[in-house]
Write a protein that holds these residues in place. Sequence first.
Motif, PDB file in Angstrom:
ATOM      1  N   ALA A 307       0.719  -0.981  -0.050  1.00  0.00           N
ATOM      2  CA  ALA A 307      -0.008  -0.129  -0.351  1.00  0.00           C
ATOM      3  C   ALA A 307       1.047   1.055  -0.326  1.00  0.00           C
ATOM      4  O   ALA A 307       0.688   2.016  -0.653  1.00  0.00           O
ATOM      5  CB  ALA A 307      -0.694   0.040   1.080  1.00  0.00           C
ATOM      6  N   LEU A 308       1.489   1.087   0.725  1.00  0.00           N
ATOM      7  CA  LEU A 308       2.663   2.181   0.968  1.00  0.00           C
ATOM      8  C   LEU A 308       3.120   3.296   0.039  1.00  0.00           C
ATOM      9  O   LEU A 308       3.262   4.199  -0.443  1.00  0.00           O
ATOM     10  CB  LEU A 308       3.798   2.158   2.196  1.00  0.00           C
ATOM     11  N   PRO A 309       3.698   1.793  -1.262  1.00  0.00           N
ATOM     12  CA  PRO A 309       4.716   2.873  -2.528  1.00  0.00           C
ATOM     13  C   PRO A 309       3.490   3.991  -3.307  1.00  0.00           C
ATOM     14  O   PRO A 309       3.814   4.178  -4.029  1.00  0.00           O
ATOM     15  CB  PRO A 309       4.917   1.413  -3.310  1.00  0.00           C
ATOM     16  N   ALA A 310       2.173   3.045  -3.231  1.00  0.00           N
ATOM     17  CA  ALA A 310       1.027   3.555  -4.041  1.00  0.00           C
ATOM     18  C   ALA A 310       0.234   4.804  -3.886  1.00  0.00           C
ATOM     19  O   ALA A 310       0.386   5.728  -3.566  1.00  0.00           O
ATOM     20  CB  ALA A 310      -0.451   2.895  -4.001  1.00  0.00           C
ATOM     21  N   VAL A 311       0.779   4.432  -1.944  1.00  0.00           N
ATOM     22  CA  VAL A 311       0.301   6.646  -1.567  1.00  0.00           C
ATOM     23  C   VAL A 311       1.700   7.139  -1.581  1.00  0.00           C
ATOM     24  O   VAL A 311       1.436   8.746  -2.082  1.00  0.00           O
ATOM     25  CB  VAL A 311       0.180   6.013  -0.165  1.00  0.00           C
ATOM     26  N   PHE A 312       2.509   6.772  -1.783  1.00  0.00           N
ATOM     27  CA  PHE A 312       3.869   7.897  -2.042  1.00  0.00           C
ATOM     28  C   PHE A 312       3.872   8.130  -3.007  1.00  0.00           C
ATOM     29  O   PHE A 312       4.112   9.383  -3.227  1.00  0.00           O
ATOM     30  CB  PHE A 312       5.332   7.412  -1.804  1.00  0.00           C
ATOM     31  N   LEU A 313       3.023   7.545  -4.268  1.00  0.00           N
ATOM     32  CA  LEU A 313       3.351   7.663  -5.510  1.00  0.00           C
ATOM     33  C   LEU A 313       2.736   8.689  -5.735  1.00  0.00           C
ATOM     34  O   LEU A 313       2.192  10.167  -6.404  1.00  0.00           O
ATOM     35  CB  LEU A 313       2.949   6.535  -6.368  1.00  0.00           C
ATOM     36  N   THR A 314       0.916   8.549  -5.405  1.00  0.00           N
ATOM     37  CA  THR A 314       0.117   8.929  -5.286  1.00  0.00           C
ATOM     38  C   THR A 314       0.173  10.492  -5.109  1.00  0.00           C
ATOM     39  O   THR A 314       0.015  11.806  -5.000  1.00  0.00           O
ATOM     40  CB  THR A 314      -1.245   8.707  -4.364  1.00  0.00           C
ATOM     41  N   THR A 315       0.824  10.468  -3.386  1.00  0.00           N
ATOM     42  CA  THR A 315       1.461  11.758  -3.184  1.00  0.00           C
ATOM     43  C   THR A 315       2.014  12.386  -3.690  1.00  0.00           C
ATOM     44  O   THR A 315       1.891  14.350  -3.451  1.00  0.00           O
ATOM     45  CB  THR A 315       2.282  11.157  -1.557  1.00  0.00           C
ATOM     46  N   HIS A 316       3.053  12.345  -4.175  1.00  0.00           N
ATOM     47  CA  HIS A 316       4.167  12.824  -5.105  1.00  0.00           C
ATOM     48  C   HIS A 316       3.319  13.342  -6.624  1.00  0.00           C
ATOM     49  O   HIS A 316       3.683  14.586  -6.561  1.00  0.00           O
ATOM     50  CB  HIS A 316       5.877  12.114  -5.298  1.00  0.00           C
ATOM     51  N   VAL A 317       2.837  12.757  -7.195  1.00  0.00           N
ATOM     52  CA  VAL A 317       1.993  12.968  -8.073  1.00  0.00           C
ATOM     53  C   VAL A 317       0.908  13.959  -7.889  1.00  0.00           C
ATOM     54  O   VAL A 317       1.477  15.159  -8.836  1.00  0.00           O
ATOM     55  CB  VAL A 317       1.197  12.312  -9.218  1.00  0.00           C
ATOM     56  N   LEU A 318       0.321  14.315  -7.000  1.00  0.00           N
ATOM     57  CA  LEU A 318      -0.738  15.030  -6.696  1.00  0.00           C
ATOM     58  C   LEU A 318      -0.396  16.347  -5.724  1.00  0.00           C
ATOM     59  O   LEU A 318      -0.348  17.167  -6.408  1.00  0.00           O
ATOM     60  CB  LEU A 318      -1.860  14.683  -5.710  1.00  0.00           C
ATOM     61  N   TYR A 319       0.580  16.530  -5.350  1.00  0.00           N
ATOM     62  CA  TYR A 319       0.771  17.092  -4.881  1.00  0.00           C
ATOM     63  C   TYR A 319       2.289  18.121  -5.977  1.00  0.00           C
ATOM     64  O   TYR A 319       1.723  19.359  -5.847  1.00  0.00           O
ATOM     65  CB  TYR A 319       2.576  16.916  -3.501  1.00  0.00           C
ATOM     66  N   GLY A 320       2.478  17.194  -6.446  1.00  0.00           N
ATOM     67  CA  GLY A 320       3.908  18.593  -7.788  1.00  0.00           C
ATOM     68  C   GLY A 320       2.514  19.200  -8.740  1.00  0.00           C
ATOM     69  O   GLY A 320       2.623  19.630  -9.149  1.00  0.00           O
ATOM     70  N   ALA A 321       1.325  18.131  -8.877  1.00  0.00           N
ATOM     71  CA  ALA A 321       0.029  18.728 -10.424  1.00  0.00           C
ATOM     72  C   ALA A 321      -0.185  20.114  -9.021  1.00  0.00           C
ATOM     73  O   ALA A 321      -0.833  20.991  -9.947  1.00  0.00           O
ATOM     74  CB  ALA A 321      -0.432  17.310 -10.246  1.00  0.00           C
ATOM     75  N   GLY A 322      -0.678  20.332  -7.608  1.00  0.00           N
ATOM     76  CA  GLY A 322      -1.056  21.330  -7.059  1.00  0.00           C
ATOM     77  C   GLY A 322      -0.260  22.621  -6.603  1.00  0.00           C
ATOM     78  O   GLY A 322      -0.461  23.638  -7.306  1.00  0.00           O
ATOM     79  N   SER A 323       0.693  22.331  -7.209  1.00  0.00           N
ATOM     80  CA  SER A 323       2.807  23.155  -7.118  1.00  0.00           C
ATOM     81  C   SER A 323       2.108  23.774  -8.782  1.00  0.00           C
ATOM     82  O   SER A 323       2.299  25.264  -8.844  1.00  0.00           O
ATOM     83  CB  SER A 323       3.528  22.619  -7.023  1.00  0.00           C
ATOM     84  N   ILE A 324       2.078  22.784  -9.877  1.00  0.00           N
ATOM     85  CA  ILE A 324       2.287  23.337 -11.444  1.00  0.00           C
ATOM     86  C   ILE A 324       0.755  24.743 -10.772  1.00  0.00           C
ATOM     87  O   ILE A 324       0.974  25.428 -12.081  1.00  0.00           O
ATOM     88  CB  ILE A 324       2.015  21.985 -11.894  1.00  0.00           C
ATOM     89  N   ARG A 325      -0.361  23.400 -10.436  1.00  0.00           N
ATOM     90  CA  ARG A 325      -1.159  24.120 -11.125  1.00  0.00           C
ATOM     91  C   ARG A 325      -1.221  26.139 -10.707  1.00  0.00           C
ATOM     92  O   ARG A 325      -1.867  27.092 -10.766  1.00  0.00           O
ATOM     93  CB  ARG A 325      -2.735  23.922 -10.230  1.00  0.00           C
TER      94      ARG A 325
END
Length: 332
Positions: A307-325
Amino acid sequence: MELPFLTVVIPCWNEARFIEGFLDSVLGNTYPADRMEVLLVDGMSADGTREIARHHAIRDPRLRLIDNPGHSKPAALNRGIRVAKGDVIIRLDVHAEYPPDYLERCVRALVENPGADNVGGVRLSRARDDTLLGRAIAHSTTSVFGAGNSKYRTGAAGPQWVDTVFGGCYRRSVFERIGLFDEHLTRAQDREFNQRLRRAGGQILLVPEITCTYYARSDFREFCSWTVEAGYWPFKASRSVGRWIGSWRNVVPMGFVLSVATGAALSPVSRTARRATAGVLCAYAISALAFSMRTARQQRDPGLMLALPAVFLTTHVLYGAGSIRALLERQR
């Protein structure tokens, strides 16, 4: 040593599920009863929160219910600070659990360290719902891989000066010196305030012996929405106030997303881009798996390895997308 008079400020809105137990723990703490007041600044809750708070206030006159139309969190903090009687002001979050001596430990640390303007401890994390996903989300927020160098999340070996802490226990003189929280910031107002404090020569002390437990979001959709906003606000707030208020840890997820997206776009026409992108993804996967395995072993929870690898990836992708936005968004 006589402890200073303490004001506890609690922003609140629609917290009927948590408020009763929370108020019981705050009012039942070890801080001298005649040396504190508790201000629950409520955003006109409509779920029964206000009725529960009124019943507590009848039993304990230390508690006051203050109205906050619009339920803005920085406005709630400022309303509480303006009417506070304390020489020390501490901010608490309803979604956290505090040990009985939490208030006393924070104030004593502030008094015993004259150079500190704000004191806080380590925020432990627990899932609101005890599911595998909930536990993975909670552990991701306290992992160096998930939270970077945020010491109030990952912990520290001893007291140290930091850039921010969870909540915060402030000398009243801080607000008289640098002003109140920025009410234009729906989020990141703590970060902006603490950065402003440090720019003015103030210091923030993390004391790892002081701990509280935060109940992390366990619903996946709620977690995703929160993560996008978490990535958005350091950059949005920085643009709003005209200065950078974040840390390098806020930039890394955006760099990861941009590097992978750029590499993927160039891969059809560039072997170098394909290799570089594959290298970034392989390094990321190895790191995510390594941190996940270590956490699963420490917690004796084998499911976290999946579960953790999927949560890590979700966190970093969505956090990065929020920053770009936030960077692409037109300023109003």
